[in-house]
Each structure stands twice: as C-alpha cells, then as structure tokens.
Design a protein around this motif. Sequence first.
Motif, PDB file in Angstrom:
ATOM      1  N   SER A  89     -13.177   4.462  13.931  1.00 31.43           N
ATOM      2  CA  SER A  89     -13.434   4.720  13.233  1.00 31.43           C
ATOM      3  C   SER A  89     -12.699   4.082  11.996  1.00 31.43           C
ATOM      4  O   SER A  89     -11.139   3.196  12.902  1.00 31.43           O
ATOM      5  N   THR A  90     -12.422   2.916  11.276  1.00 32.09           N
ATOM      6  CA  THR A  90     -12.144   2.370  10.357  1.00 32.09           C
ATOM      7  C   THR A  90     -12.216   3.197   8.805  1.00 32.09           C
ATOM      8  O   THR A  90     -13.416   3.649   8.277  1.00 32.09           O
ATOM      9  N   VAL A 115     -15.789  -2.647  17.931  1.00 32.40           N
ATOM     10  CA  VAL A 115     -15.267  -3.194  16.551  1.00 32.40           C
ATOM     11  C   VAL A 115     -15.768  -4.045  15.898  1.00 32.40           C
ATOM     12  O   VAL A 115     -16.317  -5.081  16.423  1.00 32.40           O
ATOM     13  N   PRO A 120      -6.567  -1.763  10.750  1.00 35.15           N
ATOM     14  CA  PRO A 120      -6.349  -0.475  11.090  1.00 35.15           C
ATOM     15  C   PRO A 120      -7.283   0.284  11.433  1.00 35.15           C
ATOM     16  O   PRO A 120      -8.419   0.483  10.371  1.00 35.15           O
ATOM     17  N   TRP A 121      -7.672   1.323  12.663  1.00 34.87           N
ATOM     18  CA  TRP A 121      -8.378   1.858  12.762  1.00 34.87           C
ATOM     19  C   TRP A 121      -7.860   3.084  13.485  1.00 34.87           C
ATOM     20  O   TRP A 121      -6.865   3.087  13.799  1.00 34.87           O
ATOM     21  N   GLU A 122      -8.744   4.179  13.823  1.00 34.02           N
ATOM     22  CA  GLU A 122      -8.641   5.048  14.722  1.00 34.02           C
ATOM     23  C   GLU A 122      -9.463   5.520  15.175  1.00 34.02           C
ATOM     24  O   GLU A 122     -10.851   5.602  15.614  1.00 34.02           O
ATOM     25  N   SER A 215      -6.071  -4.307   6.108  1.00 30.77           N
ATOM     26  CA  SER A 215      -7.072  -5.120   6.345  1.00 30.77           C
ATOM     27  C   SER A 215      -6.389  -6.321   6.159  1.00 30.77           C
ATOM     28  O   SER A 215      -6.645  -7.708   7.005  1.00 30.77           O
TER      29      SER A 215
END
Length: 482
Positions: A89-90, A115, A120-122, A215
Amino acid sequence: MGNSPRGRRTAPSVIARVLVLCALASLPPAGTARADGVSSGADVQVAQTLGTRDLTIILRRMDIAPGPLHVDVVTHAGSVPGKLKLRASTAGTMFSETTVRLDDKPGVRSGRLQVDQPGPWELGLDDGTDTASIPFIVPARVIPPWEKATFGGFVAAGVFLVLGLVVALRVRRPRLALIPAGGMVAALAVAITGATLSASTPPPPAPGTALDPTSDNVRDPYANAQMSTVDFSRPPVNLAVRSPNARSGTLAELRLAIADGATGRPVDDLLVHDDALIHLVVISPAGRLWHLHPVRSGPGDYRVKFTPPEAGTYAVAAELARRGGGVQLVRATLEVAAGTDSPAEPVPTGAGKRVVHGHPVDIDVEPGTPTTITARFGRADLQPWLGMLGHLIVVGPITDDSRVGAAAATAPTWAHVHSMIPRSPGMPGKPDETVAAYGPDVPFTYTFAAPGEYRLWLQAERDYTVLTVPLRIEVPADGAPR
C-alpha cells in the motif's frame, strides 16, 4: 593555386578533418557512471515476531517501478501452519495483495506483489490474528545534474559536429563552419567540466536514511532536497513498555510506545538496522533471555508476544536506529504477576574451556583487555541470522543472582556483540538464511571494562532454529582468570 577550384576544396576538407578529430575527442569514456540517489542494489531483510511466529521478511531488490515486488517469507522452527496475507500500500491505499501459505516445516515461502510508482510504501502482514506493517522505499532511476550536463554536452557537441560538416562541405564560405565548431567546443567544455566535477559534487541527503522519504524526493532528490550542511540527527527516543495483565505461564503481549525525546510525539522514522526495526532483548528474573523483533502496529506503536515463565521483574532493552539519529539503546522494566511458574535451568559458571549445553566455549578473560569468546557448534552448517554469523548479549556486572532481571535493567554494561559472516569468494552481496555453510566456530571479541559477574548469551542459527547458549562468568579485579 589559392583561387583554383582545387584550392577552394582544400579549405573545407581541412575544416572537416578538424571537426572529425574534435568528434573523436568528444566520445564519452567507456562505461556509465551510476546515478546517486536511493540504492536499488540490495535486498531488504526484516525480522518480525508476529504473534507466536518468528519470521524473516525478505523484500527482493527492485530496479524500477511499475513492476513486480518479490517477497520471501522465512519461517523458523516451531512456526504453526496457516496463511499469511501480504499487502502493498501507498498513501494509505492498498494497491496489491497476495497470500502465502505457511506449513509446519521451516523454510522459505514466496509471494509476488505489484507496485506502480517510486516512493514510500508499506508492506502489510496479516495472519488472521496479528498484523504488522513494514515501511520500505521503491527506488527510482535518478540522473544527477552533473550526469545530465556531461551527456547533454556530448549530444550537443555531436549536433554541432554534423552542422559544421554540412556547412563546411555545402556552403561556399567554409569559414562559417567555425561558428558550429565553436558551439561544439563550448558543449565539450560543459561535458568535460561536468565529468571532472562529478567526483567532488556531494550527493543530496538520501531519502529514507537521512531524510524523510516522499514520492517527490525519491524521484528527484536533487530537485526536492535542500543541499544543506546541517546535522540531520534527531533526539533520542523515550521507551514505555506495558503489558496489561501479564502473568507467568500465559502468553502476554508487550506494547512498546516509542516517543520523541524532545516533542513527545510518536516516532515513525525507524530504519531497518541489522535486519530489524527493533531488536528487543527481554531477561527474566532467573536469567532467561528472549531476542525478539516487535512488529509495527502504527506510528510509534510496536507490539510483540511471548510467554513469561516466572513472576517478577523483567529487564527490557530495545536497540533501534532512527533516521539520521544513529543507533540507540533504551531500557525499561516489566512486572509480571504470579501465575504458573516453570523452573529455570542452572546457568554454567566459569572461564577457560567449558561445555555449555552441549556446546564447547573457550574464554579467557581479564578486565580492560580484548577477550575472544569462541563457541563451537559442532558442524559447518550454520545459517546467517539477522545478517550475522552469531550474536552475543553481555549484561553486567550483576549484583543480585536471585533477581537477574531487575539487576540487568540497571547494569552498567549492556552490549550486543556480533560475529561477522566470513567473506566467500564468488558470493556477491550479503547471504540470507537459505545459506547453511558457516561455522562451526563462532568467535566474538569484547572488552570487559570492569570486574564483576556478567551474564552472557551466545546465539547462532541452524536448521532455522536459533540456538542460545547462556553463560555466567566472573571477571576478576586482579586480572587472573577464575
């Protein structure tokens, strides 16, 4: 001769030859300089104690987005079978999801997510009972300004070269070719200057390491990060540990609140340090040790489960690395109420050559002198754990053997020592837990600063099982081994 047709052809041909020689000089050197920015050349390994499972999550390196993100899940001995959902998720929005099936046999299970952009992502983990989230960065291909100037200059020089050749060969006034020739020389000067200054041009703060990632600054750190010389370090954190209704013999959940020491706000800028966001060491009143890796539930909120075997005061120490703040160690205590206690095994005492729980240990110690402690684990089939061959926890001096947990919480020395993985020819990068080719000797070097009684725990991994060897030693004041 000067007015003959042959003479008129000679001047353009000379200018053309000069332009060709300049073109050869303008060819860029072999190879391509690597762009600065977020590194995309290594896997990211993160240890997670998710519920009762000890997992290692490996995010395989990714060169560019959009594209697939390969995730390996390493399970260890004792993990119960089940399903683990992985979510990418982002900006708080889930983009892709997959399910990894875990069985009771330890090893590696793989999943693939998608992706769509750098930044930044999780990575979310969900086994149906417990959840966790791991922040990570999807890198972007970044071209530094000096590289743009270098290759832009060479391209412009090539354009001016073609234009100069056309003018020299087609126009009756060949001296006009000197105009594009001058442009080519200027373009070459820009390119050569950019290539020369590239080695001394400082890179911008790396998003995710010294700078909070966004980003924008991941895509172009040169345009969106200020070239500042200020210190990016941040204040130490405060640790609060609580476990409601923790009782011996019962599974307990530890809740760790990580707050900024200056503002008191939740801290959400922890880095992966030695393959974990937090290394949590818990020591019981009788001297038993747990090396756990809490999962992130939210900003500044980390949780981990374990079963305390006895009532009393437990020492809790969290080792972490904050973005721009370096490695920190914070300590606290945990009170466990009486329930169903289980007796602890006696911890061997002494120095010299000893066999501790089936593992020979060599140690010859005196204060103020580097001491090598070597544990022998039988066969050369040890696996890397947390990026190292072995781990050594040193706590002391301990003044009360009957309450080791309480004494450890305030002990002057609390050290986490590593035994490094030996270099292997032909093996690039850092090996993960799938490589079982090390040992049997696991050496550690440490200097005991003061005399007294110390508790040691040596750890290594074999067959996806973490082996822990406890030891109690006395460091004499006179330097003579005991």
